[in-house]
Design a protein around this motif. Structure first.
Motif, PDB file in Angstrom:
ATOM      1  N   ASN A   1     -10.625  -0.473   8.052  1.00 45.29           N
ATOM      2  CA  ASN A   1      -9.862   0.600   7.508  1.00 45.29           C
ATOM      3  C   ASN A   1      -9.277   0.322   5.652  1.00 45.29           C
ATOM      4  N   ALA A   2     -10.081  -0.128   4.931  1.00 45.40           N
ATOM      5  CA  ALA A   2     -10.012  -0.381   4.004  1.00 45.40           C
ATOM      6  C   ALA A   2     -10.805   0.492   3.053  1.00 45.40           C
ATOM      7  N   TYR A   3     -11.967   0.340   3.229  1.00 43.52           N
ATOM      8  CA  TYR A   3     -13.209   1.693   3.189  1.00 43.52           C
ATOM      9  C   TYR A   3     -13.254   2.861   4.013  1.00 43.52           C
ATOM     10  N   VAL A   4     -13.848   3.909   3.563  1.00 50.76           N
ATOM     11  CA  VAL A   4     -14.411   4.897   4.649  1.00 50.76           C
ATOM     12  C   VAL A   4     -15.625   4.119   4.660  1.00 50.76           C
ATOM     13  N   LEU A   5     -16.557   4.289   3.534  1.00 52.01           N
ATOM     14  CA  LEU A   5     -17.700   3.176   3.671  1.00 52.01           C
ATOM     15  C   LEU A   5     -18.057   1.904   2.438  1.00 52.01           C
ATOM     16  N   PRO A   6     -17.634   1.109   3.808  1.00 52.16           N
ATOM     17  CA  PRO A   6     -17.456  -0.329   2.990  1.00 52.16           C
ATOM     18  C   PRO A   6     -18.417  -0.442   2.456  1.00 52.16           C
ATOM     19  N   PRO A   7     -18.658  -1.910   1.214  1.00 48.76           N
ATOM     20  CA  PRO A   7     -19.508  -2.139   0.442  1.00 48.76           C
ATOM     21  C   PRO A   7     -19.661  -3.228   1.082  1.00 48.76           C
TER      22      PRO A   7
END
Lengths: 343, 324
Positions: free
Chosen positions: A328-334
């Motif tokens: 949930n922190a990113y839509v596309l996580p690094p």
């Protein structure tokens, strides 16, 4: 352009003047009562749950219910609510389950909700930093041509914050339909209002932003309703933002982790408790003949049942999956987000 | 393809993306009537109207804070911070809300906003027009960071940032805003985040850089011609970071110098050095060296050239490493 005359510092009242608010029938009055009781019950039960170790540190809002219920009743479903932690349970008035908010106070990710679903933004923990969000939302709705307005709740201490200023000014410049709702309970933890501002009244700040500022008795749910309804109508009609200062007194600790006896005026607290907002409204409804014992009892039992079910549902929720740390922190996580994770 | 300055490529990207996506809006100080103090937003207000290229009050936290609310209302705001160091008031919103809000909603709401700003020194400007604040941004969870070094990348990375569903900070090296015109693809052009660019291939030493420092590294490579075969790796985005490209280059050359304008301590160069220490130690023939600014406030411009990493300092570090 708004101007402030000294008589405008008088608090608007309905209950103590035994007035009636135009357009509010018996059903509306009882609906407001139901909201007050739900919030009161939520708050009192939450303090107990905290003492029982069933929720974590909890920000008490006892005697703030009139400000919350009165203002929310003046909104339409399309309007957005931006709560601070003092309004943590305000979403219950929009249909957010009690268990969801209890999860929030239990530090459980099931306390996350989608702001768009009930048009209730996430609870803002830092002071006043959500005021620009509400200004942006209200501005964005206006740009889309929608009629929705937004209301942002904050305390007297928040008026010292830069974010409050920037949000209020943005809303005014953009003529965004925003209600800046200041819960002036006269204390920011241990900092009294006189250490917060030299302004005679916080509503005076509105003048500098070029918006109307009104003062109401924050313990008078109908005065709050009436003032908010006017602000909503102004916003919807393209009249821009309104600052509402609802004056009350914090009759409970800031939070379960606070002991106000070292700083507060205990006599004043006792006086406030005798005049607390739910009892005032209940007496008013009984004078009007709108509320009887049986109805009051039924509404209180409903609220208690809501809380019993809420805490039961919260406690029945399985422990959160630790993998949620990464969700949930990113839509596309690094890539590399899970570097060092031993799960 | 037309030749453009880097800042013109930024402007081109905004024109193309605003035309492509009706929910996109540009907001910031002086971006509308003036077209931005560097003219990065020139012509947008005339073409797309005052509601999609908005002159805001001078309030960086208000700009970014209201951008969060605009996202909730379905807009995709591109916020300009007028200068690197003027962005610091917006760090409050960035750290407390921008990087956290999606997480706070259990992933149910997206905040596809962009913060773009000119950054970096060497332009003979007053105090606080010269900072390299990338470490603050890349240290903030929930936020991505891109830094172009060429006109084509300035367009492509900004387009990628705009289309990315997560918040992205784009730092534009103002020193080379009007440095050298280069070919920039017409129309839609996207350079995906997280793909480094080999600015120059070599076999003996790798110079890792981003932004205006890529040009410094290329000049250093020229200086070293004949003495060493130098590879220059332009990171393009710090998060997501193209670790594969970094490790591949380190494996090839065995020697890495990282160059950044920002102060030395806890700068992004230290992160690169740490990654190489963790994952490439057996490939390395010597320590990872850093050529950086210093742990002092950015100096008065009469002496700024001694602060900025120079070709000489980069060459010196490379030679030291080659002789290690």
């Amino acid at each position: 352009m708004a101007r402030v005359a000294s008589e405008e510092h008088e608090l608007r009242r309905v209950i103590d003047e035994d007035r009636e608010v135009d357009g509010l029938g018996a059903d509306d009055l009882l609906a407001i009562y139901r909201s007050l009781i739900l919030l009161r019950t939520y708050d009192e039960r939450s303090v107990v749950y905290h003492r029982q170790g069933r929720i974590g540190t909890y920000a008490i809002f006892w005697n703030h219910e009139a400000m919350q219920a009165g203002s929310v009743h003046a909104l339409a479903d399309e309007d957005w609510i931006f709560p601070s932690y003092r309004e943590s349970a305000i979403g219950l008035l929009r249909g957010i389950p009690a268990s969801t908010v209890l999860h929030w106070w239990r530090g459980h990710p099931a306390g996350w909700w989608n702001p768009a679903e009930h048009r209730v933004a996430s609870i803002c923990v830092p002071i006043g930093t959500h005021v620009p969000h509400a200004a942006g939302l209200a501005w964005g709705e206006k740009l889309k041509g929608s009629s929705a307005v937004a209301i942002a709740y904050f305390g007297d201490g928040a008026t010292s914050e830069g974010a409050f200023h920037e949000g209020a000014n943005f809303a005014a410049v953009m003529q965004a339909p925003l209600i800046l709702f200041c819960n002036n309970n006269q204390w920011a933890i241990s900092t009294p209002l006189e250490a917060q501002t030299r302004a005679e009244a916080l509503s005076d700040k509105a003048v500098g932003y070029g918006m109307p500022g009104v003062r109401v008795d924050g313990g008078d749910v109908l005065a709050v309703y009436e003032a908010t309804r006017e602000a909503v109508e102004r916003g919807r009609a393209g009249g821009g933002p309104t600052f509402i200062e609802a004056v009350s007194y914090r009759a409970a600790p800031h939070a379960t982790a606070d002991d106000p006896r070292v700083y507060i005026d205990l006599d004043r607290v006792e006086e406030e408790k005798r005049n607390e907002c739910v009892g005032r409204y209940e007496a008013y409804l009984r004078r009007l003949g709108v509320l009887d014992d049986a109805t009051a009892e039924e509404i209180k039992n409903d609220a208690l049942e809501t809380m019993r079910r809420g805490i039961a549902a919260a406690e029945a929720e399985p422990e959160p999956d630790p993998e949620l740390v990464f969700d949930n922190a990113y839509v596309l996580p690094p890539p590399g987000l899970r570097e060092g994770w031993d799960g | 393809m037309a030749e453009k300055f880097l800042v013109e490529a930024v402007n081109d990207a905004l024109h193309v993306e605003l035309a492509r996506d009706e929910t996109l809006m540009v907001m910031g100080e002086d971006v509308g009537r003036a077209g931005g103090v560097f003219r990065a937003t020139a012509g947008l207000r005339e073409r797309f109207g005052e509601n999609r290229c908005v002159d805001t009050p001078l309030a960086e936290a208000g700009i970014l804070g209201s951008a969060i609310g605009l996202c909730m209302a379905g807009w995709r705001p591109v916020c300009e911070m007028q200068y690197d160091a003027f962005s610091y008031p917006c760090l409050d919103q960035l750290i407390t809300h921008v990087g956290r809000y999606r997480w706070r909603t259990g992933g149910k709401m997206e905040f596809p906003l962009v913060v773009r700003m000119p950054y970096g020194g060497g332009v003979r400007a007053p105090e606080l027009h010269d900072d390299s604040p990338e470490a603050y941004y890349v240290h903030t969870p929930g936020v991505k960071v891109a830094i172009p070094s060429t006109p084509a990348d300035a367009k492509g990375l900004l387009a990628a940032a705009i289309r990315d569903p997560d918040p992205v900070v784009v730092l534009e090296p103002k020193l080379i805003y009007r440095g050298e015109k280069q070919e920039v693809p017409e129309g839609e052009h996207v350079v995906p985040l997280g793909q480094a660019r080999l600015a120059r291939e070599g076999t003996d030493v790798t110079l890792v850089a981003y932004g205006a420092m890529v040009r410094v590294c290329e000049r250093a490579a020229d200086e070293l011609e004949g003495a060493a075969s130098v590879e220059v790796l332009d990171l393009r985005s710090l998060r997501p970071l193209d670790e594969d490209a970094l490790l591949a280059s380190a494996a090839k050359t065995g020697r890495v110098v990282v160059v950044q304008e920002a102060p030395r301590t806890a700068g992004f160069g230290a992160e690169i050095a740490a990654i190489l220490a963790e994952k490439a130690i057996l490939d390395l023939h010597g320590p990872v060296l850093r050529v950086t600014g210093f742990d002092v406030p950015y100096p008065y411009w009469k002496i700024e050239d001694r602060y900025m990493p120079s070709v000489e300092r980069v060459v010196g570090a490379a030679r030291k490493l080659l002789e290690f």
